[in-house]
Scaffold this active site. Structure first.
Site, PDB file in Angstrom:
ATOM      1  N   SER A 167      41.167  44.148  35.488  1.00 32.45           N
ATOM      2  CA  SER A 167      41.642  42.809  35.830  1.00 32.45           C
ATOM      3  C   SER A 167      42.753  42.423  34.886  1.00 32.45           C
ATOM      4  CB  SER A 167      40.499  41.817  35.698  1.00 32.45           C
ATOM      5  OG  SER A 167      40.991  40.509  35.794  1.00 32.45           O
TER       6      SER A 167
ATOM      7  N   TYR B 256      33.639  37.984  30.925  1.00 32.80           N
ATOM      8  CA  TYR B 256      34.242  38.829  31.956  1.00 32.80           C
ATOM      9  C   TYR B 256      35.397  39.651  31.374  1.00 32.80           C
ATOM     10  CZ  TYR B 256      37.007  39.831  36.183  1.00 32.80           C
ATOM     11  OH  TYR B 256      37.730  40.442  37.168  1.00 32.80           O
TER      12      TYR B 256
HETATM   13  N1  LIG Z   1      39.225  38.583  43.110  1.00 33.53           N
HETATM   14  C1  LIG Z   1      40.071  38.590  42.112  1.00 33.53           C
HETATM   15  O1  LIG Z   1      40.897  37.717  41.991  1.00 33.53           O
HETATM   16  C2  LIG Z   1      40.028  39.704  41.102  1.00 33.53           C
HETATM   17  C3  LIG Z   1      41.007  39.716  40.124  1.00 33.53           C
HETATM   18  C4  LIG Z   1      40.982  40.752  39.193  1.00 33.53           C
HETATM   19  C5  LIG Z   1      40.014  41.738  39.271  1.00 33.53           C
HETATM   20  N2  LIG Z   1      39.063  41.705  40.232  1.00 33.53           N
HETATM   21  C6  LIG Z   1      38.077  42.782  40.258  1.00 33.53           C
HETATM   22  O2  LIG Z   1      38.006  43.358  41.514  1.00 33.53           O
HETATM   23  C7  LIG Z   1      36.725  43.916  41.715  1.00 33.53           C
HETATM   24  C8  LIG Z   1      36.184  43.490  43.052  1.00 33.53           C
HETATM   25  O3  LIG Z   1      35.975  42.112  43.043  1.00 33.53           O
HETATM   26  P1  LIG Z   1      36.116  41.169  44.290  1.00 33.53           P
HETATM   27  O4  LIG Z   1      37.103  40.151  43.926  1.00 33.53           O
HETATM   28  O5  LIG Z   1      36.291  41.956  45.501  1.00 33.53           O
HETATM   29  O6  LIG Z   1      34.695  40.418  44.228  1.00 33.53           O
HETATM   30  P2  LIG Z   1      33.417  40.531  45.127  1.00 33.53           P
HETATM   31  O7  LIG Z   1      33.736  40.103  46.495  1.00 33.53           O
HETATM   32  O8  LIG Z   1      32.346  39.792  44.418  1.00 33.53           O
HETATM   33  O9  LIG Z   1      33.115  42.074  45.108  1.00 33.53           O
HETATM   34  C9  LIG Z   1      32.393  42.693  44.056  1.00 33.53           C
HETATM   35  C10 LIG Z   1      31.350  43.554  44.666  1.00 33.53           C
HETATM   36  O10 LIG Z   1      30.566  44.209  43.657  1.00 33.53           O
HETATM   37  C11 LIG Z   1      29.210  44.092  44.017  1.00 33.53           C
HETATM   38  N3  LIG Z   1      28.334  44.216  42.875  1.00 33.53           N
HETATM   39  C12 LIG Z   1      27.948  43.268  41.977  1.00 33.53           C
HETATM   40  N4  LIG Z   1      27.102  43.784  41.089  1.00 33.53           N
HETATM   41  C13 LIG Z   1      26.924  45.087  41.420  1.00 33.53           C
HETATM   42  C14 LIG Z   1      26.144  46.138  40.905  1.00 33.53           C
HETATM   43  N5  LIG Z   1      25.352  45.961  39.846  1.00 33.53           N
HETATM   44  N6  LIG Z   1      26.200  47.339  41.522  1.00 33.53           N
HETATM   45  C15 LIG Z   1      26.975  47.527  42.585  1.00 33.53           C
HETATM   46  N7  LIG Z   1      27.728  46.575  43.138  1.00 33.53           N
HETATM   47  C16 LIG Z   1      27.705  45.361  42.554  1.00 33.53           C
HETATM   48  C17 LIG Z   1      29.107  42.770  44.685  1.00 33.53           C
HETATM   49  O11 LIG Z   1      27.941  42.722  45.482  1.00 33.53           O
HETATM   50  P3  LIG Z   1      27.398  41.301  45.990  1.00 33.53           P
HETATM   51  O12 LIG Z   1      28.402  40.781  46.948  1.00 33.53           O
HETATM   52  O13 LIG Z   1      26.112  41.631  46.648  1.00 33.53           O
HETATM   53  O14 LIG Z   1      27.250  40.478  44.746  1.00 33.53           O
HETATM   54  C18 LIG Z   1      30.375  42.751  45.513  1.00 33.53           C
HETATM   55  O15 LIG Z   1      30.223  43.430  46.710  1.00 33.53           O
HETATM   56  C19 LIG Z   1      35.875  43.465  40.556  1.00 33.53           C
HETATM   57  O16 LIG Z   1      35.751  44.519  39.639  1.00 33.53           O
HETATM   58  C20 LIG Z   1      36.680  42.321  39.978  1.00 33.53           C
HETATM   59  O17 LIG Z   1      36.424  42.178  38.629  1.00 33.53           O
HETATM   60  C21 LIG Z   1      39.063  40.700  41.149  1.00 33.53           C
END
Ligand SMILES: NC(=O)c1ccc[n+]([C@@H]2O[C@H](COP(=O)([O-])OP(=O)(O)OC[C@H]3O[C@@H](n4cnc5c(N)ncnc54)[C@H](OP(=O)(O)O)[C@@H]3O)[C@@H](O)[C@H]2O)c1
Ligand SMILES: *[C@@H]1O[C@H](CO)[C@@H](O)[C@H](O)[C@H]1NC(C)=O
Ligand SMILES: *[C@@H]1O[C@H](CO)[C@@H](O)[C@H](O)[C@H]1NC(C)=O
Ligand SMILES: *[C@@H]1O[C@H](CO)[C@@H](O)[C@H](O)[C@H]1NC(C)=O
Length: 388
Positions: A220, A233
């Protein structure tokens, strides 16, 4: 401008045209945003050369930049998909979910690791994707589930091997001052965002070394830039980013290529459902020492709700730049080590690296506008503080 011998001019023009043509052909073979930006830059550079120098040197420089561009673009060419197998963690929602569908459509064999195999995200993947896609129960904090997922993958891919692993699973937790975040949240963030990624990576590396494949970590922008209210985080993402940088060098001898994606803000489920937030909030308040709670004040502590809303306002709902970049990291002959999808993400990184700390801190506070209020004690007139 100097006049130059006409043969030389013609020669230069011919070479320039030939190289320019080659570059354009190459560009067609390697789509993606990276290529286009570079060509625009090269165009500008060429123009500047022609304007500022004599025609002769201008053409020479332009030819040289075309040549370098050609070499660069050859590395950008995408390898054939060929049903290559890719494992993605955290495919229940957000980036992971969208990426599973996208790669499936492109013809990859996708292993979509999910936190809940009975959840709606997993259900939707099974319903909408091709037969090739395989949904795997994979909580990245559960060693047994990692082992089981490994066995399933090995059994399914047989000799074809596994081409790429995308460490995407991640949690954000509650945005709050570092002092207020309970230890359990710090540990949970580390468990999922860092140790989870490390363990999945270690488990699947033997397969990646065999296929000389790709490792892609979704870190991130917060892993690089000190974003306020995200101490738990961002620290876990910073650990992941550093680990990636080291592994990138160590794995190069095995010809495994490692890329890190640092997205800016995108609208996904990472901000959590309201019940999840209520649980986190209760956890935070329960663990807070009463004096600290008194000094910060409830209003300040509960401002995280407004902060989350402000995250959403600053986030982009079109996540396609993230998907295109991950695809590039998986498929390009020479993937980049760092991708920064999202409007302004790269500029923000540059600003952080090149500006003095004082200036960065000032703008960081101003732009993110998180200090919607100030702690209770600080908001009282000074004499009252002294009486207390
Ligand atoms: N969105 C942003 O703006 C942003 C910015 C920078 C980086 N990121 C990174 O991008 C990645 C994806 O995030 P996202 O934005 O797509 O969020 P998201 O929709 O919450 O996706 C994250 C996924 O990881 C799953 N998860 C949580 N705990 C887990 C575990 N212990 N084992 C396996 N899966 C698990 C979640 O499952 P549940 O849905 O069941 O909780 C969800 O499906 C993350 O690493 C995040 O830090 C996101
Ligand atoms: C968030 O999760 C819900 C169900 O848990 C799902 O319907 C929705 O599509 C998800 N949103 C995103 C952006 O992934
Ligand atoms: C999903 O449902 C099956 C059958 O009901 C059950 O055996 C399995 O444990 C469930 N998985 C999870 C992660 O809850
Ligand atoms: C991803 O993270 C894991 C574990 O932290 C590390 O082993 C790997 O090298 C990293 N890879 C990338 C592409 O960042």
């Amino acid at each position: 401008m100097s006049t130059l011998p006409s043969e030389t001019a013609w020669l230069c023009l011919a070479v320039t045209a030939a190289l320019g043509g080659l570059v354009l052909c190459q560009l067609k073979k390697s789509p993606g945003q990276v290529g286009r930006k570079v060509v625009c830059l090269a165009g500008l550079w060429g123009g500047a050369c022609l304007l500022s120098l004599s025609l002769f040197w201008g053409l020479i420089l332009f030819s040289l930049s075309c040549f370098l561009l050609y070499i660069y673009l050859s590395g950008q060419e995408l390898l054939p998909v060929d049903q290559k197998a890719v494992l993605i963690t955290g495919s229940d929602s957000g980036f992971g979910h969208a990426l599973s569908k996208y790669l499936d459509q492109l013809g990859f064999t996708v292993f979509a690791g999910v936190l809940d195999e009975n959840g709606s995200g997993a259900e939707q993947l099974r319903r909408t994707c091709s037969e090739r896609l395989c949904v795997l129960q994979l909580d990245v904090t559960n060693p047994q589930q990692i082992k089981d997922a490994y066995s399933t993958v090995v059994q399914k891919v047989q000799n074809r091997g596994l081409w790429a692993v995308v460490n995407n699973a991640g949690i954000l937790g509650l945005p709050a001052d570092g002092e207020l975040i309970p230890m359990s949240h710090y540990k949970q963030c580390m468990a999922v965002n860092f140790f989870g990624a490390v363990e999945v990576t270690k488990a699947f590396l033997p397969l990646l070394r065999k296929s000389k494949g790709r490792l892609v970590n979704i870190s991130s922008m917060g892993g690089e830039i000190p974003l306020l209210k995200l101490a738990s985080y961002s620290s876990s993402k910073a650990a992941l980013t550093m680990f990636s940088a080291i592994m990138r060098q160590e794995l190069s001898k095995w010809e495994v290529k490692v890329s890190t994606i640092q997205p800016g803000g995108f609208k996904t489920n990472i901000t959590g459902t309201s019940e999840m937030l209520e649980k986190l909030e209760k956890d935070l308040l329960d663990h807070l020492n009463p004096d600290v709670q008194e000094e910060y004040g409830q209003d300040y502590i509960l401002a995280y709700r407004r902060i989350l809303t402000s995250f959403s306002v600053h986030s982009s709902s079109d996540i396609s730049p993230v998907l295109l970049d991950i695809r590039h990291a998986i498929s390009a002959k020479s993937p980049l080590t760092l991708y920064t999808p999202g409007p302004g993400t790269y500029l923000w990184l540059c600003f952080f690296y090149f500006s003095p700390t004082g200036i960065f801190d000032y703008f960081n506070k101003k732009f993110l506008n998180f200090d919607v209020n100030i702690p209770r004690t600080l908001s009282m007139p000074k004499w009252k503080n002294e009486v207390m």
